[in-house]
Write a protein that holds these residues in place. Structure first.
Motif, PDB file in Angstrom:
ATOM      1  N   LYS A  71       0.828  -1.210   0.000  1.00 31.05           N
ATOM      2  CA  LYS A  71       0.000   0.000   0.000  1.00 31.05           C
ATOM      3  C   LYS A  71       0.870   1.272   0.000  1.00 31.05           C
ATOM      4  CE  LYS A  71      -4.294   1.609   0.647  1.00 31.05           C
ATOM      5  NZ  LYS A  71      -5.152   1.616  -0.526  1.00 31.05           N
ATOM      6  N   GLU A  74       1.549   4.143  -2.662  1.00 29.11           N
ATOM      7  CA  GLU A  74       0.696   5.305  -2.866  1.00 29.11           C
ATOM      8  C   GLU A  74       1.222   6.535  -2.128  1.00 29.11           C
ATOM      9  OE1 GLU A  74      -3.311   4.051  -2.030  1.00 29.11           O
ATOM     10  OE2 GLU A  74      -3.235   2.563  -3.643  1.00 29.11           O
ATOM     11  N   GLY A 103      -3.767   5.389  -6.877  1.00 29.97           N
ATOM     12  CA  GLY A 103      -4.798   5.269  -5.850  1.00 29.97           C
ATOM     13  C   GLY A 103      -5.675   6.486  -5.678  1.00 29.97           C
TER      14      GLY A 103
END
Lengths: 308, 542
Positions: A71, A74, A103
């Motif tokens: 993640k 991003e 994102g």
């Protein structure tokens, strides 16, 4: 300052060579960090590992003090050395696509793109295909899509190669502005002179190993040579008049003045040197010679060579 | 996975929006129709000029003129002999007889339906001239002349009945001539005839026929002549063996095979192997073409990303596997869209064709039939029309009887499976090279199984039950093409499930394998890669 990125003992090998050997780094939050080293030293490999394009054989990376997760891409903006755009795709569509891959929601992406396109005065290019753009225009688009998601960490690999001087300056300005807003910036380059004045911290990588790391001014202090340069009036040399603790490195006759470079051999202060010289000549200027990053690099590499 | 969706969407939309896609989607069905029609068209082009061929028949099997003349001469000789035997003091009439015979030969040249009658009348009137010229007594001359004159129509009738024919075709026309060698040579060099066929009188025993022409005869014309002569010689042999003409006519047989397929639940369905063949062939060929077409689109897409250097920008947002899958799925979806449009377009077109074209055809035939009936003759046209109607209905019925859901369903399944398998490999190849011209060295492992499958597919059409076909329809690298040809002929469920399972397993494995090559290759510039290196990439993992 807390580090935004901690690189802990990273190793990475490819089929027939070793790219990174036990590399550890700390990148302080809000700093401009220079990752320096010659071509093939392992900089790009390290950056690809930070971007999770590639994975280390061993070692860990911490982002905001937590192990790096998928993640986190991003929160990272990356302008690779090998960069390009889809030639047949329209500029706006492409920027939107790349922003969404980072994102951003559609509305968010559009809003931010509008801001940047206006700032760079390229709104009229929105519906043009990339192949119709000049190289400079494409570079602007490239920069926008790198920073569009307002990442905490920005990574630029050889940022000034391939950019024309005007765009390079614009880039420099925008990057520093982003840093003002709190972003951390990593510059990776083999052209050490291009970044030393804007970096707070640097790390030197050579032959897959980190050989030096620290704040720029501290590193430089560590590599002081205690050499000073003078310009003074007159045409006579002051060489014979110097005390034994000073060593003349070089001197030359300039148009209307004399230039010389003197090294202090003991621990005495430069003030004394200045006093000493002032007795013999009218001094126009007096400077400490600070080694460039390039000089430091060459010295460190040589040190390592003799050590091994 | 969300990001794969964006990649898929971009790949899909950027391709569907292209003009070439629109063009191909709309023109595709027409192009395929043209592809099928083209060979037939070329065949007609080749023979657009009608070829005139002279036949010189000394055997009388095809052309009785020569034999008739011989019979007339024989008949005249017998008449002369019997006359000499029955009448005393017959003067020398040989010269008159010769002239008499020549007149009859001239009559024989003029072939029409009254030939027999003309010969009979000619015989009688010419005989009278001989009688009056030589002052012969009426008897026995008149009764003998009558007796032999009556024989001539019978000979003609018999010859006409037994004559064989080399059928004229649209491109060749046969003319029966009395040429000898030198006149035929002249006729050929003057261009009056394309060729001259000499049938010797002893053809029944020698079985040799000669043709003369400026150029060597085309295969088509040669085999046409060969077949016609063979057939007639066979007939002639049968006749010689004592089989009469009527029996011979009755022997002509044309069997129509109704092939009835018993389905799993015991239901009977009439099938036509031709239709199964055509469907299988088209489906298999479509898969072959589309695997290549869409596979290389994937490859070109990968190369484009690599050469435009955008790939690293994208890889800072998504995983290589996501990029690969997004691309493969996006292009695959483009293919599916194209096929769906094609299937719908074809269905609509054929529905239109069935509702408008077919009934009007049948109507036309009926109309023609009633016109013939009205004209009074040719009673046998009616069954012919009925036969034709029956055949059209039969074809329609068996088209309707084809298990379309199964065929379309398995087409889509095997298209997806085969495409995914090969597209992954195409992507791997694309990632390993710097530009399209370097792809050649890695194309062999992709091309060879596909081309092999195509060959087996063509074999399958003749022999859907062979071992070769069976194994190629199970092996995943060839099954998408070969299995599709088997399906219209009927495939056990077990085979289908086995083949499908293997295909899915293999494409998953291939995608895994390709992803490993891909993620290393995609960031590798400037070095020529070998198979050995690819293998290292596969082993390398992360």
């Amino acid at each position: 300052m807390t580090p935004i990125l901690t690189i802990d003992n990273i190793n990475k090998s490819f089929i027939n060579h070793r790219a990174l050997t036990d590399v550890s780094l700390e990148i302080p939050e809000g700093s401009v960090f220079g990752l320096l080293g010659p071509n093939g030293a392992g900089k790009t490999t390290l950056i690809r590992i930070i971007n999770q394009i590639s994975y280390p054989d061993s070692g860990t990376i911490f982002f905001n003090n937590k192990p790096l997760r998928r993640k986190d891409v991003e929160n990272i903006g990356y302008l690779p050395e090998e960069r390009g755009l889809y030639k047949k795709m329209k500029v706006g569509e492409q920027a939107l696509y790349l922003a969404r891959l980072k994102g951003l929601s559609k509305q968010d992406a559009l809003k931010k793109l509008k801001y940047w396109f206006e700032k760079f005065e390229i709104e009229q290019w929105w519906d043009k295909k990339v192949e119709e753009l000049s190289k400079g225009m494409a570079q602007k688009v490239q920069f926008i899509v790198t920073i569009i998601h307002e990442p905490q960490l920005l990574i630029f690999d050889e940022p000034f190669s391939g950019f024309d001087p005007i765009n390079a300056n614009l880039l420099r300005k925008e990057i520093l502005e982003l840093r003002q807003k709190g972003a951390t910036v990593i510059f990776s380059t083999h052209n050490m002179g291009s970044v030393e004045e804007i970096c707070d911290n640097i790390a030197l990588i050579n032959n897959s190993k980190k050989i030096l790391e620290g704040k720029v001014n501290e590193v430089k202090k560590g590599f002081r040579t205690f050499e000073y340069e003078f310009k003074y009036e007159g045409t006579t040399s002051i060489a014979e008049k110097l005390e034994d603790r000073y060593k003349l490195i070089s001197e030359k006759q300039l148009e209307e003045e004399q230039y010389c470079r003197i090294k202090i051999n003991d621990a005495s202060s430069p003030n004394e040197l200045l006093k000493n010289v002032m007795q013999h000549a009218t001094v126009h200027s007096f400077n400490e010679i600070i080694p460039s990053m390039n000089d430091i690099f060459i010295e460190v590499v040589n040190q390592h060579k003799t050590q091994n | 996975m969300n990001k794969t969706k964006y990649i898929l969407k971009r790949e899909y939309i950027s391709r569907v929006k292209k003009k070439s896609f629109l063009l191909m989607t709309i023109l595709g069905p027409f192009l395929f129709a043209a592809l099928i029609a083209a060979p037939a068209w070329f065949a007609t082009m080749e023979d657009s000029e009608t070829k005139q061929i002279a036949v010189v028949d000394s055997s009388g099997i095809f052309d009785y003129t020569k034999v008739l003349k011989e019979s007339i001469t024989l008949n005249s000789q017998r008449f002369h002999t019997e006359l000499a035997k029955d009448s005393k003091d017959l003067p020398f009439i040989g010269k008159d007889m010769k002239k008499f015979n020549e007149v009859l030969h001239i009559i024989a040249n003029n072939r029409d339906s009254l030939l027999g009658k003309n010969l009979e009348l000619g015989f009688v009137s010419e005989a009278r001239k001989i009688k009056s010229n030589n002052d012969l007594p009426n008897q026995p001359f008149d009764s003998l002349a009558e007796k032999y004159a009556r024989l001539l129509p019978l000979v003609v009738e018999r010859l006409q009945k037994t004559k064989g024919r080399i059928q004229n075709t649209t491109s060749t026309r046969f003319h029966y001539k009395d040429f000898d060698y030198s006149t035929s040579k002249k006729a050929i060099t003057a261009g009056d005839y394309y060729a001259v066929v000499f049938i010797p009188s002893n053809v029944l025993s020698s079985l040799k026929v000669q043709t003369y022409a400026k150029k060597s005869l085309s295969m088509g014309v040669r085999s046409h002549i060969e077949n016609a002569i063979e057939r007639e010689i066979e007939n002639q042999k049968l006749r010689n063996a004592g089989i009469d003409q009527e029996t011979l006519e009755n022997m002509k047989t044309n069997i129509s095979i109704a092939s009835i397929k018993v389905t799993e639940d015991g239901e009977e369905k009439e099938t036509r192997p031709e239709i199964a063949m055509i469907i299988g062939y088209v489906a298999g060929f479509l898969i072959y073409i589309s695997v290549f077409m869409f596979g290389s689109q994937v490859m070109r897409g990968v190369i484009e990303e690599k050469t435009s250097r955008i790939v690293e920008v994208i890889l800072s947002s998504v995983k290589p596997r996501q990029l690969l899958m997004g691309k493969v799925l996006g292009v695959g979806l483009v293919g599916l869209t194209q096929y769906l449009i094609w299937i719908i377009l074809t269905a609509v077109l054929s529905a239109l064709a069935f509702t408008f074209l077919i009934p009007s055809d049948v109507g036309q035939l009926q109309q023609q039939a009633s016109e013939f009936m009205g004209a009074g003759g040719m009673q046998n046209v009616t069954p012919m029309v009925e036969n034709n109607m029956g055949e059209i209905q039969e074809i329609l019925l068996s088209i309707a009887n084809v298990n379309w859901p199964l065929i379309i369903g398995s087409f889509l399944f095997f298209f997806i499976g085969g495409y995914m398998l090969y597209a992954a490999l195409f992507a791997a190849v694309g990632s390993a090279v710097d530009n399209e011209s370097d792809t050649q060295q890695f194309m062999a492992p992709i091309t060879i199984p596909l081309v092999l499958a195509l060959f087996v597919m063509i074999n399958t059409i003749n022999n859907p039950e062979s071992m070769l076909t069976y194994w190629f329809s199970i092996i995943p690298f060839t099954s998408p093409i070969v299995m599709l040809v088997r399906i219209p002929f009927g495939v056990p469920i077990f085979d289908l499930v086995l083949s499908a399972t293997l295909l899915v397993a293999t494409f998953l494995a291939m995608i895994w394998l390709a992803a490993r090559i891909y993620k290393t290759g995609i960031l590798m510039y400037g070095s020529k890669v070998s198979y050995k290196e690819l293998w290292k990439w596969i082993k390398m993992g992360d």
